[in-house]
Design a protein around this motif. Structure first.
Motif, PDB file in Angstrom:
ATOM      1  N   THR A   1       0.854  -1.178   0.000  1.00  0.00           N
ATOM      2  CA  THR A   1       0.000   0.000   0.000  1.00  0.00           C
ATOM      3  C   THR A   1       0.897   1.237   0.000  1.00  0.00           C
ATOM      4  OG1 THR A   1      -1.521   1.274   1.403  1.00  0.00           O
ATOM      5  CG2 THR A   1      -0.222  -0.409   2.496  1.00  0.00           C
ATOM      6  N   ASP A   2       0.379   2.340  -0.534  1.00  0.00           N
ATOM      7  CA  ASP A   2       1.195   3.551  -0.643  1.00  0.00           C
ATOM      8  C   ASP A   2       1.418   4.200   0.718  1.00  0.00           C
ATOM      9  OD1 ASP A   2       1.349   3.247  -3.352  1.00  0.00           O
ATOM     10  OD2 ASP A   2      -0.426   4.467  -3.751  1.00  0.00           O
ATOM     11  N   ASP A   3       0.543   3.941   1.637  1.00  0.00           N
ATOM     12  CA  ASP A   3       0.637   4.618   2.933  1.00  0.00           C
ATOM     13  C   ASP A   3       0.611   3.591   4.062  1.00  0.00           C
ATOM     14  OD1 ASP A   3       0.636   6.273   5.069  1.00  0.00           O
ATOM     15  OD2 ASP A   3      -1.089   7.476   4.436  1.00  0.00           O
ATOM     16  N   ALA A   4       1.757   2.957   4.246  1.00  0.00           N
ATOM     17  CA  ALA A   4       1.848   1.897   5.246  1.00  0.00           C
ATOM     18  C   ALA A   4       1.596   2.446   6.649  1.00  0.00           C
ATOM     19  CB  ALA A   4       3.213   1.226   5.177  1.00  0.00           C
ATOM     20  N   ARG A   5       2.068   3.670   6.899  1.00  0.00           N
ATOM     21  CA  ARG A   5       1.917   4.231   8.243  1.00  0.00           C
ATOM     22  C   ARG A   5       0.441   4.368   8.632  1.00  0.00           C
ATOM     23  NH1 ARG A   5       4.370   7.305  12.087  1.00  0.00           N
ATOM     24  NH2 ARG A   5       6.338   7.001  11.005  1.00  0.00           N
ATOM     25  N   SER A   6      -0.352   4.795   7.685  1.00  0.00           N
ATOM     26  CA  SER A   6      -1.774   4.968   7.955  1.00  0.00           C
ATOM     27  C   SER A   6      -2.422   3.624   8.293  1.00  0.00           C
ATOM     28  CB  SER A   6      -2.420   5.615   6.729  1.00  0.00           C
ATOM     29  OG  SER A   6      -3.801   5.428   6.742  1.00  0.00           O
ATOM     30  N   LEU A   7      -2.041   2.587   7.532  1.00  0.00           N
ATOM     31  CA  LEU A   7      -2.546   1.243   7.829  1.00  0.00           C
ATOM     32  C   LEU A   7      -2.118   0.813   9.222  1.00  0.00           C
ATOM     33  CD1 LEU A   7      -3.636  -1.618   7.270  1.00  0.00           C
ATOM     34  CD2 LEU A   7      -1.583  -2.064   5.915  1.00  0.00           C
ATOM     35  N   LEU A   8      -0.847   1.012   9.542  1.00  0.00           N
ATOM     36  CA  LEU A   8      -0.328   0.589  10.847  1.00  0.00           C
ATOM     37  C   LEU A   8      -1.033   1.337  11.976  1.00  0.00           C
ATOM     38  CD1 LEU A   8       3.490   0.486   9.994  1.00  0.00           C
ATOM     39  CD2 LEU A   8       2.003  -1.477  10.380  1.00  0.00           C
ATOM     40  N   GLU A   9      -1.230   2.622  11.783  1.00  0.00           N
ATOM     41  CA  GLU A   9      -1.873   3.398  12.848  1.00  0.00           C
ATOM     42  C   GLU A   9      -3.315   2.953  13.069  1.00  0.00           C
ATOM     43  OE1 GLU A   9      -1.012   7.475  11.896  1.00  0.00           O
ATOM     44  OE2 GLU A   9       0.955   7.354  12.870  1.00  0.00           O
ATOM     45  N   THR A  10      -3.990   2.624  11.973  1.00  0.00           N
ATOM     46  CA  THR A  10      -5.351   2.107  12.120  1.00  0.00           C
ATOM     47  C   THR A  10      -5.339   0.807  12.908  1.00  0.00           C
ATOM     48  OG1 THR A  10      -5.986   3.113  10.034  1.00  0.00           O
ATOM     49  CG2 THR A  10      -7.397   1.349  10.857  1.00  0.00           C
ATOM     50  N   CYS A  11      -4.390  -0.073  12.574  1.00  0.00           N
ATOM     51  CA  CYS A  11      -4.303  -1.351  13.283  1.00  0.00           C
ATOM     52  C   CYS A  11      -4.087  -1.125  14.780  1.00  0.00           C
ATOM     53  CB  CYS A  11      -3.150  -2.198  12.735  1.00  0.00           C
ATOM     54  SG  CYS A  11      -3.438  -2.834  11.085  1.00  0.00           S
ATOM     55  N   ARG A  12      -3.294  -0.116  15.120  1.00  0.00           N
ATOM     56  CA  ARG A  12      -3.021   0.119  16.531  1.00  0.00           C
ATOM     57  C   ARG A  12      -4.225   0.730  17.238  1.00  0.00           C
ATOM     58  NH1 ARG A  12       1.920   3.806  18.010  1.00  0.00           N
ATOM     59  NH2 ARG A  12       0.629   5.208  16.781  1.00  0.00           N
ATOM     60  N   GLU A  13      -4.960   1.560  16.526  1.00  0.00           N
ATOM     61  CA  GLU A  13      -6.047   2.303  17.183  1.00  0.00           C
ATOM     62  C   GLU A  13      -7.275   1.457  17.470  1.00  0.00           C
ATOM     63  OE1 GLU A  13      -6.513   5.614  14.563  1.00  0.00           O
ATOM     64  OE2 GLU A  13      -4.554   6.401  15.176  1.00  0.00           O
ATOM     65  N   VAL A  14      -7.478   0.423  16.677  1.00  0.00           N
ATOM     66  CA  VAL A  14      -8.714  -0.346  16.871  1.00  0.00           C
ATOM     67  C   VAL A  14      -8.604  -1.237  18.105  1.00  0.00           C
ATOM     68  CG1 VAL A  14      -9.338  -0.278  14.440  1.00  0.00           C
ATOM     69  CG2 VAL A  14      -7.952  -2.181  15.301  1.00  0.00           C
ATOM     70  N   ASP A  15      -9.771  -1.597  18.662  1.00  0.00           N
ATOM     71  CA  ASP A  15      -9.811  -2.446  19.859  1.00  0.00           C
ATOM     72  C   ASP A  15      -9.784  -3.931  19.507  1.00  0.00           C
ATOM     73  OD1 ASP A  15      -9.981  -0.288  21.626  1.00  0.00           O
ATOM     74  OD2 ASP A  15     -12.141  -0.106  21.250  1.00  0.00           O
TER      75      ASP A  15
END
Lengths: 458, 458
Positions: A217-231
């Motif tokens: 994906t072009d924006d790996a950081r955004s994916l990673l941050e979403t993964c961290r934020e979800v419960d």
């Protein structure tokens, strides 16, 4: 962009619906027609009905409106259909066709165009270049693959970059006798990407774990941050360790990117990574079904030494720890297993026995143990220790996984009984060990919800 | 020591046969009683019949003699039973009980004693501490595990150090719809070890591949030399990469030994090694069923890009090569696939299509390709390209493996049809890739029958 229209539609249109078996417009209608809401086949050059529903010429003609449109039309037609969707206030579209960003400059331009139209009208696009999605708990089968109704409701959401991999996972889950909360093939991710879908299924009542297939994906950081934020617990299967970049780019228009960086990123953000679809589904099943482990100490109980050795070997290779059992547990085991071959960890009972459930309970209650992994070949005269395992994981608040083999003819009901009481089951020693190892990884990483110190260079 | 009495008996005695369900003496009799030869329950304190066969007091009373005895008696009784076997000229015994070399000095002494008795009388001993063996093609189920009749005849012989692993493999094969030529659990290998059993199944008409599970052996060189000398392809699953030595020693009395040395030894002697029971069975199935590959070049044909990327990634990680296709093949593919997404290697057809079988044929006929691996999600309207694949592997003299996923309800018959024409099938992309990788490894190592230069320090 809300995904309510996409994943919770009241009314669905199948655009390009066709009476010709084998065509996507037929197969998509076949999959979705039993949905408990309105389903409208749309085709200006067809008349009569399809699966009992009358054809309409356009979504604009549907009284009461349409929430979701399934586009079974060639790529070049998509922009005009989306304009109609805008006029009819359709909130979401699944675009099955290819020929977009995955296929060169012309396709990229076409994709830009549909994104422009969709964004202008506020339409969420799943795809293009996807085979669709399923939400079995809602009876929603928005895929053109025949037989998707085999996928029953469950508690794991599969979110895959590739529609093909999404379907491979869904059918594999069904083959294992498990359901899914959802299966989503993202395809080219024109304006709906990993983040929005993960976020949606984090709030989805039936979903207890989200498992990802990622090419790039072009924006790996955004994916990673979403993964961290979800419960909701998240697992990731990142493909592309070897150089498959050119082929992958031709697929969903994504670069596979730097594999090692992805792996490190996921781990830094608390997301365990796996090495196969089977591991993804097996560990997802455990994460969704069993309590989250508090640590990396695995207590192994086996009724047969050989598979127990395989399990211990594999767990240790994966970095799990097999702690010594407490003095109290050893005293309990000595009573249960007097004279039996080995009562360290793994605890080996030599053969299935009436007290096997008590042995598992003793190990599960050991304060040194965070995850319990049981192996037992099915023995028809004894069955599995279902009574002893019923409620055990909840009582000790630890995952208890059950790995086995046996004759299908005698074992199937006993295996289903274990699953029915919430014990995740696996039909090879390695699969049980891998699921336990990934749970251990989840505990070691602190889970993606934990507040670990994170430092990523921008 | 000949193993004819063990694996080709005319007459079998079950010593310690019992009317009590769940006891080994009952379960062993239940498994073996339908054998097409004489079966005699032996128990001096029982009368009447068991499964229709009259009890006898001793093997010495059996008119016409006994070839094979299954010993369902406690360890300490075994020496005296073997003396009776000697008197009655019984050629082979399976010893199910434990308490021998795997359990300390006393057990070691007992094992020495039974070996002395057996060798004096020329009795082949399978075990002790084993759950037995199966030769399904002869209707011979010499195991006390319930449900072993689920294991149907096939062409792979599983030879496992652990009876538990042997059974896990056998039930896994059955679950996959495959049969076995044999399943042998060696246990403590008192006087029948890997070498004799491998040698026997090398000459066994139904066996086309031999797959080994190994924990450790005192004479690795002898095992390796046997693997090299036989004509039948051999695969090895050596467990114990991590330190599980103490547990393993308590199991079959063997040290797991130096894992890396075993792996290197197997490779030097032309035997590919695998990492799981599933890989062992999957690759064994391919080696037994498909032609042996001449090289390490894999041609991949996929109907869905995502699983194709997984396969390419995994093949490359395992050291397989994905060569460019010849100009001639590319010209054929251009005709078949005009405008379709990607026609390098992997060849990606984008979706199943009527010409899919022709695409596979074109790749299989490419001179640059040694192994063909196909991936196709099942599509009910098209089915699998069974007609095109029928005889293809034989014609091109290359393995053609088929990896898939799909709804069990629609796919089962089509999958069985592929297996029926000799195409090995796999139900996940990774499993297909692993089987192909191990075939490649077999070719790379020259096969264990090849005359590679071997240098091992004594």
């Amino acid at each position: 962009m809300s995904l309510i229209s996409l994943f919770e539609p009241q009314s669905i249109a199948v655009v390009g619906a066709s009476k010709t078996e084998g065509k996507i417009g037929y197969e998509a209608m076949k999959s979705v027609h039993e949905f408990d809401g309105d389903v409208h086949p749309v085709n200006p050059s067809a008349d009569g009905t399809l699966f009992g529903e009358p054809f309409v010429g356009s979504v604009t003609e549907v009284e009461g409106g349409v929430d979701l449109g399934l586009l079974c039309v060639p790529g070049p037609v998509v922009p005009s259909v989306l304009e109609e969707f805008g006029a009819a206030d359709v909130g979401a579209a699944v675009i099955y066709s290819g020929g977009f960003a995955e296929s060169g400059a012309e396709g990229e331009a076409l994709q830009d165009r549909i994104v422009e139209v969709a964004n202008r009208h506020g339409i969420s696009l799943l795809g293009p270049n996807t085979s669709g999605f399923l939400v079995p708990g809602s009876g929603l089968y928005a895929s053109f693959a025949a037989g998707v109704q085999d996928v029953r409701p469950g508690n794991v959401a599969v979110v895959a970059q590739s529609g093909g991999v999404a379907h491979a996972c869904a059918f594999e889950a069904a083959r294992e006798g498990r359901g899914l909360a959802a299966m989503v093939g993202l395809g080219n991710r024109a304006n709906v990407g990993f983040e929005a879908v993960i976020d949606y299924f984090d709030r989805h009542e039936d979903t207890d774990a989200i498992v990802l297939h990622i090419e790039g994906t072009d924006d790996a950081r955004s994916l990673l941050e979403t993964c961290r934020e979800v419960d909701t617990p998240v697992l990731a299967y990142k493909v592309g360790k070897a150089d498959v970049g050119e082929f992958a780019k031709s697929h969903t228009g994504a670069l596979t990117g730097e594999h090692a960086l992805y792996e490190a990123g996921f781990h830094q953000y608390g997301v365990p990574t796996v090495e196969s679809t089977t591991q993804l589904l097996d560990a997802g099943h455990a994460l969704a079904t069993a309590p989250t482990p508090a640590g990396a100490n695995v207590g192994v109980v086996t009724a047969q030494a050989g598979p127990g050795i395989i399990i211990a070997d594999r767990l240790k290779q994966a970095g799990a720890r097999l702690p010594s059992l407490s003095a109290e547990t050893r005293a309990r085991l000595d009573k249960l297993l007097s004279g039996i071959t080995y009562s360290a960890n793994p605890v080996d009972t030599g053969r299935p026995m009436p007290e096997f459930g008590e042995v598992v309970t003793a190990v599960a209650e050991d304060e040194n143990v965070d995850v319990v992994l049981v192996y037992e070949l099915h023995e028809a005269a004894l069955g599995f220790p279902t009574d002893a395992l019923d409620g055990l994981a909840e009582t000790v608040d630890k995952p208890v996984l059950f790995s086995t083999a046996g004759p299908e003819s005698l074992m199937a009901d006993d295996l289903a009984a274990l699953e029915a009481i919430g014990v995740p089951t696996y039909t090879s020693p390695e699969r049980g060990a891998d699921a336990a190892s990934i749970l251990v990884g989840y505990a070691d990483l602190g889970g993606q919800g934990a507040t670990v110190e994170v430092t990523v260079d921008e």
